[in-house]
Design a protein around this motif. Structure first.
Motif, PDB file in Angstrom:
ATOM      1  N   LEU A   1     -45.704   3.794-100.975  1.00 24.43           N
ATOM      2  CA  LEU A   1     -45.290   5.082-100.420  1.00 24.43           C
ATOM      3  C   LEU A   1     -46.451   5.757 -99.715  1.00 24.43           C
ATOM      4  O   LEU A   1     -47.587   5.713-100.178  1.00 24.43           O
TER       5      LEU A   1
ATOM      6  N   ARG B   1     -39.122   7.232-103.114  1.00 23.34           N
ATOM      7  CA  ARG B   1     -38.300   6.016-103.112  1.00 23.34           C
ATOM      8  C   ARG B   1     -37.092   6.234-104.005  1.00 23.34           C
ATOM      9  O   ARG B   1     -37.203   6.800-105.093  1.00 23.34           O
TER      10      ARG B   1
ATOM     11  N   THR C   1     -36.374   4.455 -98.723  1.00 25.59           N
ATOM     12  CA  THR C   1     -37.579   5.273 -98.688  1.00 25.59           C
ATOM     13  C   THR C   1     -37.357   6.387 -97.681  1.00 25.59           C
ATOM     14  O   THR C   1     -36.800   6.146 -96.602  1.00 25.59           O
TER      15      THR C   1
END
Lengths: 332, 332
Positions: B33, B39, B104
């Protein structure tokens, strides 16, 4: 005083296409007037596509025309005899006297008209039902914005010609569809449309695409069948379609709509309408249309058949698109 | 932390009907990330008819799904990792992550939902896009009056089932059309419609006539083709038709509309719509739908496929009407 009234009756319903056999010309004696009545010599009879619907007894918006009675129809004429306090000999009037030379009335449904600035026959067309039909569908259903493209089928016809001219006055691109070079030339050169597609030329799809490079925002549908289907495929998102006529559907071999999926993909709004159901708009519409005619800003053309006996063939010809402009019958 | 994301891509466009060959299951590594991202482990994927439109590159209201990218789709899941100040691990969210196990996001287009009174999967259906679709078409296009008859095709489906129940709550006669006895029984006995016509029984015309003795005032069209055409012929004057789906049109052998003349004879109003174009109604609609679900006044049913790999067959089955209730895929 006249003693004989010539009339045309509906004597049978069409099996498939309408034919001259469905009508019969008869003579009937004219009864003396009762108090409160007046008699009109009809000068003009209007012939309109809706009459084809009345000839059948299938489910429709109106009751079928009864057999062995005078065919329904709008008329314009002059009062020739009167025992009514409000109608005098010489008054010009419109009404629904039907396919006959004389009409007798107590005044209900009869409108006096002024033929000094607008010709009498125009009250059967451009300043009458057909004009208001165009006005309503364009202004109340399509509601076009300046710069949008409006397509009109039967563009040289009584309704279509007014739709396109009003669309031009509203700042739109007006595109007609009509049958044959002569009609198309008239639509562009005389009526002032931006383009007109000849559906008889065999390239409807390609020609309509060329005539509507930015797609179609408003469609005034007078015909149905393949012409309508082709226009559906050109509609832009959020297009509006006024469904006014579907002549093709009256014949059993009419084409079904293959492009109805555009209703969803383009989020179209379609509305069928009958102008008689919207009496609220008539005064405003007739006032505007009358002014435009009086000031020569609205061109109209009539296809005139001579004499009552010519009405059936003129009517059948109109259904096949053989008329050129508003079809009327001159009765005197 | 998970390292592998399973995804389904669109790898070819259908020639005619869609097939499993158009899709491919792949595995892709999950990148770490970035700051401001989080996420989501998708728990549920929604399968909907609009996806079929995206698979083709013909003119439509939305851009086609690009080839070799993750298929578009609505999802509901749980935040499993976060570097975003407003989304914490454990938050339940809905979004458009598509046909894949993980998504995401930086938060755009993601909605937090409360799954204490309404089950998480319901936000993909009855309290989500499908529910609002039903609500909009019924309330904003059909706008039914108590006592009117509303016909809904695909009546046991995600949208249709809500349309009919809302119509009943509005005091209407609700008539469904569905395929097979089992679905029809469900529509009447569980959902509470007044009647349901089995279009697979081979008597669609007669059965719909019996089920709508007073004709049809409102039609919510989810199917197109013969089912729509048959309903058109039952419409009352001034009927309203919400055109929401035309599954049939996606196949080249779909039936064309033969009864389009009813648009004129019955002065119908038809409107195609896409619920995403009406964001103004979503809050009101979702609030009402959520309350009805929480208080068990709105029944819904899900057809659950297990595992991402089951999505293509479940999707194809839905296009053929083999699902029973809102089609979702359980991903965990």
């Amino acid at each position: 005083m006249p003693e004989i009234n010539r009339q045309i009756l509906l004597v049978s319903r069409p099996q498939g296409a309408a034919s001259a056999d469905n009508f019969r010309l008869v003579e009937a004696p004219l009864a003396p007037l009762a108090d409160g009545e007046f008699r009109v010599r009809n000068h003009y009879l209007s012939l309109d596509p809706y009459m084809r619907g009345r000839m059948s007894d299938s489910k429709s918006y109106a009751a079928p025309q009864p057999l062995n009675e005078v065919m329904i129809g709008g008329t314009a004429g002059e009062v020739v005899e009167s025992k009514h306090p409000s109608f005098a000999v010489g008054d010009k009037v419109t009404g629904m006297f039907g396919w006959q030379e004389f009409g007798t009335s107590d005044g209900r449904g009869i409108t006096k008209v002024d033929d000094t600035r607008v010709p009498l026959s125009a009250y059967l067309g451009v300043v009458g039902m057909t004009g208001v039909t165009a006005w309503y569908g364009l202004n109340r259903i399509i509601a076009p914005q300046a710069g949008e493209t409006v397509v009109v089928s039967a563009a040289s016809g009584a309704v279509g010609s007014v739709v396109g001219q009003l669309a031009k006055l509203a700042g739109c691109r007006a595109v007609g569809i009509a049958g044959g070079e002569t009609k198309c030339r008239y639509v562009v050169q005389t009526l002032g449309f931006d383009a007109c597609v000849d559906y008889k030329a065999g390239r409807l799809c390609e020609d309509l695409e060329k005539a509507t490079p930015n797609g179609v925002d408003g469609c005034f549908e007078n015909v149905g069948g393949v012409v309508f289907d082709t226009t559906l495929a050109r509609m832009n998102a959020h297009g509006r379609i006024a469904v006014c006529g579907m002549i093709s559907r009256y014949d059993p071999n009419h084409a079904a709509l293959a492009n109805a999926g555009a209703i969803l993909t383009q989020r179209l709004a379609l509305r069928g309408f009958i102008v008689y159901e919207h009496p609220d708009v008539w005064p405003e519409a007739l006032q505007q249309l009358g002014e435009l005619v009086a000031y020569r800003k609205l061109h109209y053309r009539e296809s005139v058949a001579e004499g009552l006996e010519a009405a059936p063939q003129a009517f059948l010809g109109m259904l096949e698109g053989r008329n050129f402009g508003k079809q009327i019958v001159k009765l005197i």
